[in-house]
Motif scaffolding. Structure first.
Motif, PDB file in Angstrom:
ATOM      1  N   THR A  78     -10.005   8.357  -0.884  1.00 36.39           N
ATOM      2  CA  THR A  78      -9.049   7.897  -1.893  1.00 36.39           C
ATOM      3  C   THR A  78      -7.910   8.895  -2.044  1.00 36.39           C
ATOM      4  O   THR A  78      -6.734   8.520  -2.027  1.00 36.39           O
ATOM      5  N   VAL A  79      -8.256  10.172  -2.156  1.00 36.39           N
ATOM      6  CA  VAL A  79      -7.228  11.209  -2.289  1.00 36.39           C
ATOM      7  C   VAL A  79      -6.338  11.237  -1.044  1.00 36.39           C
ATOM      8  O   VAL A  79      -5.106  11.315  -1.140  1.00 36.39           O
ATOM      9  N   THR A  80      -6.938  11.154   0.140  1.00 36.45           N
ATOM     10  CA  THR A  80      -6.177  11.169   1.389  1.00 36.45           C
ATOM     11  C   THR A  80      -5.210   9.988   1.446  1.00 36.45           C
ATOM     12  O   THR A  80      -4.039  10.150   1.812  1.00 36.45           O
ATOM     13  N   MET A  81      -5.691   8.815   1.079  1.00 36.44           N
ATOM     14  CA  MET A  81      -4.830   7.632   1.132  1.00 36.44           C
ATOM     15  C   MET A  81      -3.695   7.708   0.108  1.00 36.44           C
ATOM     16  O   MET A  81      -2.579   7.259   0.386  1.00 36.44           O
ATOM     17  N   VAL A  82      -3.939   8.296  -1.047  1.00 40.97           N
ATOM     18  CA  VAL A  82      -2.872   8.481  -2.039  1.00 40.97           C
ATOM     19  C   VAL A  82      -1.832   9.461  -1.489  1.00 40.97           C
ATOM     20  O   VAL A  82      -0.619   9.248  -1.641  1.00 40.97           O
ATOM     21  N   LEU A  83      -2.273  10.518  -0.826  1.00 42.19           N
ATOM     22  CA  LEU A  83      -1.338  11.476  -0.226  1.00 42.19           C
ATOM     23  C   LEU A  83      -0.511  10.825   0.873  1.00 42.19           C
ATOM     24  O   LEU A  83       0.694  11.088   0.993  1.00 42.19           O
ATOM     25  N   VAL A  84      -1.139   9.970   1.677  1.00 45.74           N
ATOM     26  CA  VAL A  84      -0.407   9.240   2.723  1.00 45.74           C
ATOM     27  C   VAL A  84       0.637   8.330   2.085  1.00 45.74           C
ATOM     28  O   VAL A  84       1.786   8.265   2.525  1.00 45.74           O
ATOM     29  N   GLU A  85       0.251   7.628   1.027  1.00 41.89           N
ATOM     30  CA  GLU A  85       1.186   6.735   0.328  1.00 41.89           C
ATOM     31  C   GLU A  85       2.388   7.523  -0.175  1.00 41.89           C
ATOM     32  O   GLU A  85       3.521   7.064  -0.076  1.00 41.89           O
ATOM     33  N   ASN A  86       2.153   8.705  -0.719  1.00 44.98           N
ATOM     34  CA  ASN A  86       3.260   9.520  -1.220  1.00 44.98           C
ATOM     35  C   ASN A  86       4.134  10.070  -0.108  1.00 44.98           C
ATOM     36  O   ASN A  86       5.329  10.280  -0.304  1.00 44.98           O
ATOM     37  N   ALA A  87       3.559  10.306   1.065  1.00 44.86           N
ATOM     38  CA  ALA A  87       4.307  10.888   2.174  1.00 44.86           C
ATOM     39  C   ALA A  87       5.190   9.865   2.889  1.00 44.86           C
ATOM     40  O   ALA A  87       6.245  10.214   3.419  1.00 44.86           O
TER      41      ALA A  87
ATOM     42  N   VAL B 234      -5.140   1.528  -3.885  1.00 43.73           N
ATOM     43  CA  VAL B 234      -6.128   2.519  -3.443  1.00 43.73           C
ATOM     44  C   VAL B 234      -6.944   3.011  -4.627  1.00 43.73           C
ATOM     45  O   VAL B 234      -8.176   3.085  -4.561  1.00 43.73           O
ATOM     46  N   LEU B 235      -6.264   3.334  -5.709  1.00 42.22           N
ATOM     47  CA  LEU B 235      -6.959   3.855  -6.889  1.00 42.22           C
ATOM     48  C   LEU B 235      -7.851   2.804  -7.546  1.00 42.22           C
ATOM     49  O   LEU B 235      -8.960   3.118  -7.982  1.00 42.22           O
ATOM     50  N   ILE B 236      -7.386   1.567  -7.594  1.00 46.70           N
ATOM     51  CA  ILE B 236      -8.159   0.510  -8.242  1.00 46.70           C
ATOM     52  C   ILE B 236      -9.415   0.180  -7.439  1.00 46.70           C
ATOM     53  O   ILE B 236     -10.376  -0.375  -7.977  1.00 46.70           O
ATOM     54  N   THR B 237      -9.423   0.533  -6.171  1.00 51.73           N
ATOM     55  CA  THR B 237     -10.600   0.322  -5.334  1.00 51.73           C
ATOM     56  C   THR B 237     -11.471   1.579  -5.277  1.00 51.73           C
ATOM     57  O   THR B 237     -12.679   1.511  -5.495  1.00 51.73           O
ATOM     58  N   GLY B 238     -10.838   2.714  -4.984  1.00 52.70           N
ATOM     59  CA  GLY B 238     -11.579   3.953  -4.769  1.00 52.70           C
ATOM     60  C   GLY B 238     -12.289   4.495  -5.996  1.00 52.70           C
ATOM     61  O   GLY B 238     -13.454   4.915  -5.926  1.00 52.70           O
ATOM     62  N   ILE B 239     -11.624   4.496  -7.147  1.00 50.77           N
ATOM     63  CA  ILE B 239     -12.218   5.070  -8.357  1.00 50.77           C
ATOM     64  C   ILE B 239     -13.466   4.299  -8.808  1.00 50.77           C
ATOM     65  O   ILE B 239     -14.516   4.914  -9.034  1.00 50.77           O
ATOM     66  N   PRO B 240     -13.407   2.964  -8.918  1.00 52.60           N
ATOM     67  CA  PRO B 240     -14.632   2.251  -9.341  1.00 52.60           C
ATOM     68  C   PRO B 240     -15.801   2.423  -8.370  1.00 52.60           C
ATOM     69  O   PRO B 240     -16.948   2.565  -8.800  1.00 52.60           O
TER      70      PRO B 240
ATOM     71  N   PHE C 193       0.832  -1.200   0.000  1.00 51.92           N
ATOM     72  CA  PHE C 193       0.000   0.000   0.000  1.00 51.92           C
ATOM     73  C   PHE C 193       0.870   1.253   0.000  1.00 51.92           C
ATOM     74  O   PHE C 193       0.591   2.219  -0.698  1.00 51.92           O
ATOM     75  N   TYR C 194       1.945   1.245   0.804  1.00 54.64           N
ATOM     76  CA  TYR C 194       2.805   2.415   0.901  1.00 54.64           C
ATOM     77  C   TYR C 194       3.722   2.593  -0.303  1.00 54.64           C
ATOM     78  O   TYR C 194       4.277   3.656  -0.515  1.00 54.64           O
ATOM     79  N   GLU C 195       3.919   1.545  -1.099  1.00 55.15           N
ATOM     80  CA  GLU C 195       4.835   1.636  -2.226  1.00 55.15           C
ATOM     81  C   GLU C 195       4.160   2.005  -3.536  1.00 55.15           C
ATOM     82  O   GLU C 195       4.830   2.369  -4.485  1.00 55.15           O
ATOM     83  N   SER C 196       2.837   1.880  -3.593  1.00 51.06           N
ATOM     84  CA  SER C 196       2.149   2.205  -4.837  1.00 51.06           C
ATOM     85  C   SER C 196       0.711   2.625  -4.554  1.00 51.06           C
ATOM     86  O   SER C 196       0.028   1.981  -3.761  1.00 51.06           O
ATOM     87  N   PRO C 197       0.241   3.677  -5.229  1.00 53.84           N
ATOM     88  CA  PRO C 197      -1.152   4.079  -5.046  1.00 53.84           C
ATOM     89  C   PRO C 197      -2.125   3.192  -5.827  1.00 53.84           C
ATOM     90  O   PRO C 197      -3.331   3.377  -5.764  1.00 53.84           O
TER      91      PRO C 197
END
Length: 192
Positions: free
Chosen positions: A45-54, A11-17, A4-8
């Motif tokens: 989804t956006v929050t989790m992507v930001l966490v992954e990037n941080a 999160v995206l494959i779940t959140g967007i659909p 989860f922390y190495e790639s968004p």
């Protein structure tokens, strides 16, 4: 949790659909709670992507170190490049500096097969990496001009907690055909 922390991707494959599905159903039914749910899912989804990037995992920090070394070599800043070698391994530092000083390097390209075998069970944590690299360079002493040389590098790292950094403890490079066997051994031991 580490993927989860190495790639968004997850999160995206779940959140967007889910978000698209909720909006589609809302458009058909007009139930406002579905629109609110879609906004919440989008925000999560956006929050989790930001966490992954941080969050930087050890594997990502090792990648960063490898690319920083490659950048220093490409810019012929060999002192900075060998600054990533562990202070405990002066022989490795001297060997790398002597090898680098033989060449005028114009480009370094790390290929996409970069893998890391991370071992947190050791104290301090260690990692072994393997990857193809293509170096373009010249050597006046050897009579080589703008030659492209593909190599397979295996680099071992150790985490230095006091400096919060990963340092090279050893390295070896071989023909890319021999590298196939090294990569297979690393993958058999669990490298990703």
């Amino acid at each position: 949790m580490e993927p989860f922390y190495e790639s968004p991707f997850y999160v995206l494959i779940t959140g967007i659909p889910i978000c698209v599905l909720l909006i589609a159903i809302w458009l058909q039914t007009g139930i406002h709670k579905l629109l609110i749910a879609a906004v919440i899912v989008a925000a999560l989804t956006v929050t989790m992507v930001l966490v992954e990037n941080a969050v930087k995992t050890p594997r990502e920090r090792i990648y960063d170190t490898i690319f920083a070394i490659a950048n220093a070599v490409e810019n012929e800043d060999f002192e900075r490049a060998v600054g990533y070698v562990s202070p405990k391994t002066e022989i490795v530092r001297s060997q790398a500096l002597a090898e680098l000083n033989k060449y005028d390097i114009s480009s370094v390209s790390i290929k996409s097969n970069l893998i890391v075998l991370y071992n947190e069970d050791t104290s301090p944590p260690t990692a072994s990496t393997g990857f193809n690299v293509v170096v373009k360079g010249s050597s006046q002493r050897l009579g080589i001009t703008n030659q492209i040389v593909p190599r397979y590098l295996q680099v071992d790292f150790e985490y230095e907690q006091s400096k919060d950094a990963w340092y090279v403890t050893s390295y070896d490079h071989s023909d890319i055909r021999e590298g196939i066997q090294v990569e297979k051994r690393l993958r058999d031991r669990g490298a990703k």
